[in-house]
Design an enzyme around this catalytic site. Sequence first.
Site, short mmCIF file in Angstrom:
data_model
loop_
_atom_site.label_atom_id
_atom_site.label_comp_id
_atom_site.label_asym_id
_atom_site.label_seq_id
_atom_site.Cartn_x
_atom_site.Cartn_y
_atom_site.Cartn_z
N LYS A 15 0.56 -1.44 0.12
CA LYS A 15 0.12 0.39 0.37
C LYS A 15 0.69 1.24 0.18
CE LYS A 15 -1.97 1.98 4.82
NZ LYS A 15 -1.92 3.45 4.36
N ASN A 16 2.26 1.78 0.93
CA ASN A 16 2.95 2.19 0.92
C ASN A 16 3.82 2.91 -0.16
OD1 ASN A 16 1.22 2.99 2.93
ND2 ASN A 16 2.71 2.05 5.04
N CYS A 23 -5.44 8.28 9.26
CA CYS A 23 -5.75 7.46 10.68
C CYS A 23 -5.69 8.30 11.74
CB CYS A 23 -3.77 6.45 10.64
SG CYS A 23 -3.95 5.14 10.17
N ARG A 29 -1.53 14.40 13.07
CA ARG A 29 -0.40 14.31 12.31
C ARG A 29 -0.03 15.20 11.85
NH1 ARG A 29 -1.72 8.50 10.18
NH2 ARG A 29 1.03 8.61 9.26
N ASP A 43 4.03 -0.33 12.37
CA ASP A 43 2.79 -0.48 11.49
C ASP A 43 2.90 -2.10 12.06
OD1 ASP A 43 3.00 1.06 8.55
OD2 ASP A 43 2.58 1.43 10.12
N ARG A 50 -9.12 -0.69 4.21
CA ARG A 50 -7.79 1.07 3.67
C ARG A 50 -6.79 0.00 2.77
NH1 ARG A 50 -6.82 4.84 7.38
NH2 ARG A 50 -5.26 5.04 5.93
C1 EPZ Z 1 4.20 6.93 6.72
O1 EPZ Z 1 3.56 7.75 7.61
C2 EPZ Z 1 3.31 4.98 6.92
N1 EPZ Z 1 2.29 5.98 5.57
C3 EPZ Z 1 2.61 4.71 8.13
O2 EPZ Z 1 2.30 3.97 7.67
C4 EPZ Z 1 3.73 4.44 8.75
O3 EPZ Z 1 3.07 4.26 10.48
C5 EPZ Z 1 5.04 5.10 9.25
O4 EPZ Z 1 5.33 6.14 8.02
C6 EPZ Z 1 5.97 4.86 9.92
O5 EPZ Z 1 6.61 3.68 9.48
C7 EPZ Z 1 2.19 6.13 4.78
O6 EPZ Z 1 3.84 5.76 4.24
C8 EPZ Z 1 0.87 6.31 3.45
P1 EPZ Z 1 5.97 9.62 8.74
P2 EPZ Z 1 4.13 9.07 7.69
O7 EPZ Z 1 5.87 11.06 9.19
O8 EPZ Z 1 5.17 9.08 6.15
C9 EPZ Z 1 5.81 12.90 12.34
C10 EPZ Z 1 -0.45 2.73 7.35
O9 EPZ Z 1 -0.98 2.39 8.50
N2 EPZ Z 1 6.31 13.83 11.38
O10 EPZ Z 1 7.50 9.39 9.33
O11 EPZ Z 1 3.19 9.33 7.71
C11 EPZ Z 1 4.71 11.95 12.61
O12 EPZ Z 1 4.01 12.60 14.07
C12 EPZ Z 1 0.69 3.64 7.53
O13 EPZ Z 1 -0.09 2.45 6.41
C13 EPZ Z 1 6.15 15.57 11.95
O14 EPZ Z 1 5.89 15.87 13.12
O15 EPZ Z 1 4.42 9.05 9.09
C14 EPZ Z 1 5.26 10.61 13.72
O16 EPZ Z 1 5.56 10.82 15.18
C15 EPZ Z 1 0.33 4.14 9.09
N3 EPZ Z 1 5.49 16.64 11.35
C16 EPZ Z 1 7.18 11.10 12.50
O17 EPZ Z 1 7.36 12.03 12.71
C17 EPZ Z 1 5.41 16.28 9.64
O18 EPZ Z 1 5.54 16.67 8.73
C18 EPZ Z 1 7.16 9.80 11.94
O19 EPZ Z 1 5.94 10.34 10.78
C19 EPZ Z 1 5.22 14.32 9.61
C20 EPZ Z 1 5.83 13.32 10.32
#
Ligand code: EPZ
Length: 419
Positions: A21-22, A116, A123, A307, A400
């Site tokens: 998916k990702n 989510c 987020r 995940d 999803r």
């Molecule tokens: C990706 O989310 C995945 N989603 C997530 O999978 C996955 O859990 C995550 O990476 C970590 O592996 C997709 O690829 C669509 P992050 P992402 O930005 O990129 C903080 C699923 O179930 N952050 O790596 O959104 C954030 O709050 C999903 O498929 C900021 O603070 O995750 C988190 O604490 C769930 N500011 C940390 O960084 C920002 O601008 C990591 O988030 C962006 C993120």
Amino acid sequence: MKFVIQGGEKLEGEIEVMGAKNAALKIFPIVFLTDEKIRVSNVPDIEDCSRAEEMLLAMGHEVKKVGKGIVEIQRKSNKCVDLPEDLMNKFRASLMFVGPMLVSCGEVNFPHPGGCVIGAGTRPIDFFLDGFLKMGAKVRISENRYRITAKKLLGAEIFFPKITVTGTESLMMTAVKAYGTTVLKNAAMEPEITALADFLNSIGAKIEGAGTPTIKIQGVKKLGGGEYGIIPDRIEAGTFAILAAASKGGPITVKNCDPSHLEALWSLFDRIGVKYKLGNTEIKIFPGRGLKSSDVATHEYPGFATDLQQPYTVLMTQAKGSSLVHEAIYDRRLLFADSLTQMGANIIMADPHRIVVSGPTKLHGRKLISPDLRAGIALVLAGLVAEGKTEIDNIYQIDRGYEKVDERLKGLGADIKRV
Ligand code: EPZ
């Protein structure tokens, strides 16, 4: 819609893993970076991919299904339109359209993306906005809506305060046609990022270092078209392997996957005493006799994936001893543990990021609601392991990210119905 599960069945046999998916969700926005056709194969038939296809169609572009899991996408208009708000609210990866649209239109308006319930507040997307600003864009924010404009996008040096997967992907895609060179530092290293960079390079981009903490992107004028085969979903593969480890039936083979993307899980399996055999594209797991407990902390790739934290927590309810599960990446990703406690698990919430699971405990079926896709599939696993009937509502959240998962679990002998 809900799943009704009769737990306790002995599971055995084979289960196939779908495309990631990702990885898939990051290809659709590429139509804004080239005028040529892109043919994507191994696309999972899941809700988030349907929403991404609907977004392209809503903005006047072509999406043609040419076979099972094979989609041809192509930009069909240079009209600059707003991102469809109703679709933006359905999944976080809708954010991936912002950078490429900024490249092709010079302007993009959108609401804060939905999806989510995990992660601090709603987020945050501050890492994305800071990156666009560094590349010369202007960002205006007015009550939960963003308007970003950029006459010209310039290469920049961007250091991510926290490792962000979609932040890394988004700015990598935005930089491929910027003027000059962009360097992303403290970049995420997930396999989906390497796959995305490989595909972009195959259609003319100049990206080096994907899969390492420093990614260098030299801007080019034009990108071509091409084919992209989506890599197997490592989270699906890991989830099914964990289910197999928790089951009491016969051997279970997880097929069409890439075991090399799950080193952190295999090292955990070694620690807790799971018997398994790794192949090139499959894993065979032998039923767990007495599993031992082991602490785990989630970590960016190649560490233990956040995940997989919820499925692993379910597994620990069946393991002997206590394990500290530390969810280091997201806030609120442990809330689902309350549902497990309702089912009879012995879990103490030490703090919002840590729980202590003691086992083994017998789980009993309950009526539950799936809060997000990863917690949702973990509740399915708990229902399969529990005694009696479990009902899981709000299964849109599971659909999803897991294609017809009830059908595939039935293939292992699970008693699960979609009603
Ligand atoms: C990706 O989310 C995945 N989603 C997530 O999978 C996955 O859990 C995550 O990476 C970590 O592996 C997709 O690829 C669509 P992050 P992402 O930005 O990129 C903080 C699923 O179930 N952050 O790596 O959104 C954030 O709050 C999903 O498929 C900021 O603070 O995750 C988190 O604490 C769930 N500011 C940390 O960084 C920002 O601008 C990591 O988030 C962006 C993120």
